[in-house]
Design a protein around this motif. Structure first.
Motif, PDB file in Angstrom:
ATOM      1  N   GLU A 147     -10.270   1.439   0.494  1.00 25.94           N
ATOM      2  CA  GLU A 147     -11.577   1.971   0.098  1.00 25.94           C
ATOM      3  C   GLU A 147     -11.553   3.498   0.037  1.00 25.94           C
ATOM      4  OE1 GLU A 147     -14.216  -1.722   1.964  1.00 25.94           O
ATOM      5  OE2 GLU A 147     -14.172   0.217   2.986  1.00 25.94           O
ATOM      6  N   ALA A 148     -10.865   4.108   0.999  1.00 25.57           N
ATOM      7  CA  ALA A 148     -10.755   5.571   0.993  1.00 25.57           C
ATOM      8  C   ALA A 148      -9.963   6.052  -0.218  1.00 25.57           C
ATOM      9  CB  ALA A 148     -10.095   6.045   2.284  1.00 25.57           C
ATOM     10  N   VAL A 149      -8.901   5.335  -0.565  1.00 23.53           N
ATOM     11  CA  VAL A 149      -8.101   5.691  -1.742  1.00 23.53           C
ATOM     12  C   VAL A 149      -8.953   5.588  -3.008  1.00 23.53           C
ATOM     13  CG1 VAL A 149      -6.148   4.995  -3.196  1.00 23.53           C
ATOM     14  CG2 VAL A 149      -5.875   5.114  -0.712  1.00 23.53           C
TER      15      VAL A 149
ATOM     16  N   ALA B 121     -17.987 -16.204  -7.631  1.00 23.41           N
ATOM     17  CA  ALA B 121     -17.178 -16.978  -6.699  1.00 23.41           C
ATOM     18  C   ALA B 121     -16.916 -16.249  -5.385  1.00 23.41           C
ATOM     19  CB  ALA B 121     -15.839 -17.347  -7.353  1.00 23.41           C
ATOM     20  N   ASN B 122     -17.247 -14.947  -5.326  1.00 24.60           N
ATOM     21  CA  ASN B 122     -17.045 -14.208  -4.077  1.00 24.60           C
ATOM     22  C   ASN B 122     -17.972 -12.994  -4.041  1.00 24.60           C
ATOM     23  OD1 ASN B 122     -16.141 -13.068  -1.705  1.00 24.60           O
ATOM     24  ND2 ASN B 122     -13.967 -13.227  -2.217  1.00 24.60           N
ATOM     25  N   THR B 123     -19.261 -13.261  -3.958  1.00 19.04           N
ATOM     26  CA  THR B 123     -20.230 -12.161  -4.004  1.00 19.04           C
ATOM     27  C   THR B 123     -20.106 -11.231  -2.806  1.00 19.04           C
ATOM     28  OG1 THR B 123     -21.892 -13.593  -2.985  1.00 19.04           O
ATOM     29  CG2 THR B 123     -21.913 -13.433  -5.396  1.00 19.04           C
ATOM     30  N   ALA B 124     -19.710 -11.768  -1.648  1.00 26.27           N
ATOM     31  CA  ALA B 124     -19.625 -10.935  -0.451  1.00 26.27           C
ATOM     32  C   ALA B 124     -18.601  -9.816  -0.630  1.00 26.27           C
ATOM     33  CB  ALA B 124     -19.270 -11.790   0.762  1.00 26.27           C
ATOM     34  N   ARG B 125     -17.477 -10.151  -1.240  1.00 27.37           N
ATOM     35  CA  ARG B 125     -16.419  -9.157  -1.431  1.00 27.37           C
ATOM     36  C   ARG B 125     -16.864  -8.070  -2.415  1.00 27.37           C
ATOM     37  NH1 ARG B 125     -12.559  -7.384   1.733  1.00 27.37           N
ATOM     38  NH2 ARG B 125     -10.670  -6.762   0.660  1.00 27.37           N
ATOM     39  N   PHE B 126     -17.484  -8.488  -3.495  1.00 27.64           N
ATOM     40  CA  PHE B 126     -17.959  -7.525  -4.483  1.00 27.64           C
ATOM     41  C   PHE B 126     -19.120  -6.688  -3.944  1.00 27.64           C
ATOM     42  CE2 PHE B 126     -15.522 -10.141  -7.412  1.00 27.64           C
ATOM     43  CZ  PHE B 126     -14.983  -9.191  -8.266  1.00 27.64           C
ATOM     44  N   ALA B 127     -19.926  -7.285  -3.061  1.00 30.89           N
ATOM     45  CA  ALA B 127     -21.013  -6.524  -2.444  1.00 30.89           C
ATOM     46  C   ALA B 127     -20.450  -5.423  -1.549  1.00 30.89           C
ATOM     47  CB  ALA B 127     -21.919  -7.458  -1.640  1.00 30.89           C
ATOM     48  N   ARG B 128     -19.389  -5.736  -0.810  1.00 30.55           N
ATOM     49  CA  ARG B 128     -18.746  -4.717   0.022  1.00 30.55           C
ATOM     50  C   ARG B 128     -18.169  -3.600  -0.852  1.00 30.55           C
ATOM     51  NH1 ARG B 128     -13.530  -5.322   4.173  1.00 30.55           N
ATOM     52  NH2 ARG B 128     -13.180  -3.062   4.323  1.00 30.55           N
ATOM     53  N   PHE B 129     -17.558  -3.965  -1.944  1.00 29.47           N
ATOM     54  CA  PHE B 129     -17.020  -3.001  -2.905  1.00 29.47           C
ATOM     55  C   PHE B 129     -18.122  -2.073  -3.396  1.00 29.47           C
ATOM     56  CE2 PHE B 129     -15.954  -2.445  -7.576  1.00 29.47           C
ATOM     57  CZ  PHE B 129     -14.876  -1.582  -7.411  1.00 29.47           C
ATOM     58  N   ALA B 130     -19.281  -2.633  -3.702  1.00 27.01           N
ATOM     59  CA  ALA B 130     -20.414  -1.843  -4.194  1.00 27.01           C
ATOM     60  C   ALA B 130     -20.873  -0.830  -3.159  1.00 27.01           C
ATOM     61  CB  ALA B 130     -21.566  -2.770  -4.575  1.00 27.01           C
TER      62      ALA B 130
ATOM     63  N   ASN C 213     -19.248   0.185  -0.142  1.00 24.85           N
ATOM     64  CA  ASN C 213     -18.260   1.047   0.506  1.00 24.85           C
ATOM     65  C   ASN C 213     -17.475   1.931  -0.454  1.00 24.85           C
ATOM     66  OD1 ASN C 213     -19.130  -0.269   2.760  1.00 24.85           O
ATOM     67  ND2 ASN C 213     -17.184  -1.214   3.268  1.00 24.85           N
ATOM     68  N   VAL C 214     -17.388   1.529  -1.725  1.00 27.63           N
ATOM     69  CA  VAL C 214     -16.649   2.330  -2.702  1.00 27.63           C
ATOM     70  C   VAL C 214     -17.602   3.138  -3.573  1.00 27.63           C
ATOM     71  CG1 VAL C 214     -15.044   2.266  -4.661  1.00 27.63           C
ATOM     72  CG2 VAL C 214     -14.694   0.746  -2.696  1.00 27.63           C
ATOM     73  N   TRP C 215     -18.662   2.513  -4.044  1.00 31.62           N
ATOM     74  CA  TRP C 215     -19.577   3.181  -4.979  1.00 31.62           C
ATOM     75  C   TRP C 215     -20.806   3.767  -4.291  1.00 31.62           C
ATOM     76  CZ3 TRP C 215     -17.477   4.367  -9.362  1.00 31.62           C
ATOM     77  CH2 TRP C 215     -16.423   3.593  -9.848  1.00 31.62           C
ATOM     78  N   GLY C 216     -20.969   3.496  -2.995  1.00 32.11           N
ATOM     79  CA  GLY C 216     -22.075   4.100  -2.250  1.00 32.11           C
ATOM     80  C   GLY C 216     -23.440   3.580  -2.637  1.00 32.11           C
TER      81      GLY C 216
ATOM     82  N   VAL D  83     -20.111  -3.854  -9.843  1.00 27.74           N
ATOM     83  CA  VAL D  83     -19.348  -4.041 -11.083  1.00 27.74           C
ATOM     84  C   VAL D  83     -19.918  -3.160 -12.187  1.00 27.74           C
ATOM     85  CG1 VAL D  83     -18.672  -5.703 -12.858  1.00 27.74           C
ATOM     86  CG2 VAL D  83     -18.632  -6.368 -10.450  1.00 27.74           C
ATOM     87  N   GLU D  84     -21.238  -3.057 -12.246  1.00 24.45           N
ATOM     88  CA  GLU D  84     -21.839  -2.212 -13.278  1.00 24.45           C
ATOM     89  C   GLU D  84     -21.597  -0.725 -13.000  1.00 24.45           C
ATOM     90  OE1 GLU D  84     -22.642  -3.675 -16.007  1.00 24.45           O
ATOM     91  OE2 GLU D  84     -22.161  -5.501 -14.892  1.00 24.45           O
ATOM     92  N   ALA D  85     -21.455  -0.345 -11.726  1.00 20.29           N
ATOM     93  CA  ALA D  85     -21.093   1.039 -11.399  1.00 20.29           C
ATOM     94  C   ALA D  85     -19.684   1.348 -11.906  1.00 20.29           C
ATOM     95  CB  ALA D  85     -21.170   1.261  -9.891  1.00 20.29           C
ATOM     96  N   LEU D  86     -18.786   0.380 -11.773  1.00 28.99           N
ATOM     97  CA  LEU D  86     -17.431   0.529 -12.313  1.00 28.99           C
ATOM     98  C   LEU D  86     -17.478   0.692 -13.830  1.00 28.99           C
ATOM     99  CD1 LEU D  86     -14.309   0.389 -12.208  1.00 28.99           C
ATOM    100  CD2 LEU D  86     -14.539  -2.124 -12.243  1.00 28.99           C
TER     101      LEU D  86
END
Length: 386
Positions: free
Chosen positions: A218-220, A299-308, A310-313, A329-332
């Motif tokens: 996530e830091a990377v 199929a894995n909303t929890a993982r994508f929610a964490r990505f949103a 912790n990565v995109w703030g 995903v839309e931030a990406l």
């Protein structure tokens, strides 16, 4: 975290002036003949070629040049290099350029030491080479992280396959961010997005549970996003370039993969798109990633929610897990547009009559970060990218 073994043999010389300071001493450990490998010749215009040749000459080395390595290196180019290396009894291969030059040279290093066709050896007999010509790299374009692993992506034009081969891993790698200053910004940004893609492809692997590798990842990812934005406003910013250089290496030197089973389905799709169209790798990934993730997200909303978060703030307040995941995903997707990368195959210049069904049917299927896709699902993803 899963059990793991970790080792990385490549010694990295990072920062300004490293080649001038250390390369001459390193050459003392190798024989007399050095293959100097590079791409289209840009290093002859920015002073890097003259600097390296001067050091090689001062060390009394015989130089065998292997120029013209293309951005998507072909298996035919590998065979050309291997023949040249064998005929000249090369003692060290010095790969100067980006990931394409490094990848090509890794496989040249292996093919020059075996009589069998390396593609058949690895893909039919499932045997990896064990002998190599020693390899060193001087990185001038960051993004692939190829300088710190033994994997290589090679296009077999006759078979219409762009896939992995395994060759030498560099004994040493020079990462001087100033060497990227003469590289066109479009290429710099494309390479940096490839780094982000590598990190995401690892992050969305297994297991889903929180672990140290993902925390580092996530830091990377945040660093890559931040420093791409810096370069877009200050293209000569050394600190931003140095951060992106090390992020590139970190994304593919194995550290982020410790205890993980990686996915890399997006790369598999893009590789086959590249095999059929010879498109820019980073740009192809930029088009595919958001579309692929919209398919995988349910199929894995929890993982994508964490990505949103912790990565995109993205603030989770007032959002369901699904809405938060979708926002990530839309931030990406918005970031890809913000940095000027293509968002459709049309923008990328992919011909409208490209046989996307053939691309889909020839794509390697991975385990998937959420589920294993079918060739038909990949075909639908490719059609949505048009």
């Amino acid at each position: 975290m899963n059990n793991f073994l970790f080792e990385n043999k490549t010694k990295v010389y990072f920062g300004k002036g490293g080649v001038k300071e250390y390369l001459g001493c390193l050459l003392e450990h190798y024989g007399d003949t050095v293959m100097l490998a590079y791409g289209g010749g840009s290093i002859k215009h920015n002073g890097i070629y003259d600097e390296i040749v001067g050091i090689l000459n001062a060390a009394g080395k015989r130089i065998v040049e292997f120029p013209g390595i293309m951005s998507n290196p072909t298996y035919a180019k590998v065979q050309e290099g291997a023949k040249l290396a064998r005929e000249n009894h090369v003692d060290l291969i010095l790969a100067v350029g980006g990931g394409s030059v490094s990848d090509c040279c890794k496989v040249v290093s292996a093919q020059a030491k075996v009589d069998e066709d390396l593609w058949e050896l690895e893909n039919t007999k499932h045997t990896r080479p064990t002998e190599f010509i020693p390899l060193g790299t001087i990185v001038t374009v960051f993004g692939t992280g190829s300088e710190m692993n033994n994997g290589a992506v090679i296009t077999h034009e006759e078979k219409k396959i762009k896939g992995a081969l395994w060759g030498a891993q560099a004994d040493f790698a020079f990462l001087d961010p100033t060497y990227t200053l003469s590289v066109p910004m479009k290429q710099v940004i494309s390479g940096a997005f490839d780094t982000l893609s590598h990190a995401m492809e690892t992050y969305f692997g297994k297991p889903d549970e929180n672990n140290l590798s993902d925390d580092i990842n996530e830091a990377v990812m945040r660093s890559v996003i931040r420093n791409i934005r810096v370069l877009l406003t200050d293209k000569d910013n050394y600190e931003a370039r140095s951060e992106l250089a090390w992020a590139s290496a970190m994304a593919e030197n194995g550290i982020l993969k410790i205890g993980k089973v990686t996915d890399f389905q997006c790369h598999m799709i893009e590789h086959q798109l590249g095999a059929y169209t010879n498109c820019n790798h980073g740009a192809g990934l930029a088009v595919i990633h958001p579309v692929l993730y919209r398919h995988l997200l349910p199929a894995n909303t929890a993982r994508f929610a964490r990505f949103a978060q912790n990565v995109w703030g993205i603030d989770p307040a007032g959002k369901s897990e699904l809405k938060l995941a979708q926002a990530g995903v839309e931030a990406l997707a918005a970031f890809i547009k913000e940095i000027g990368m293509p968002t459709t195959f049309a923008e990328l210049g992919i011909p409208a009559d490209t046989d996307l069904k053939a691309v889909a049917d020839s794509t390697v299927l991975t385990g998937g970060c959420c589920k294993k896709l079918s060739h038909d699902e990949i075909y639908e993803i490719l059609k949505e990218c048009k």
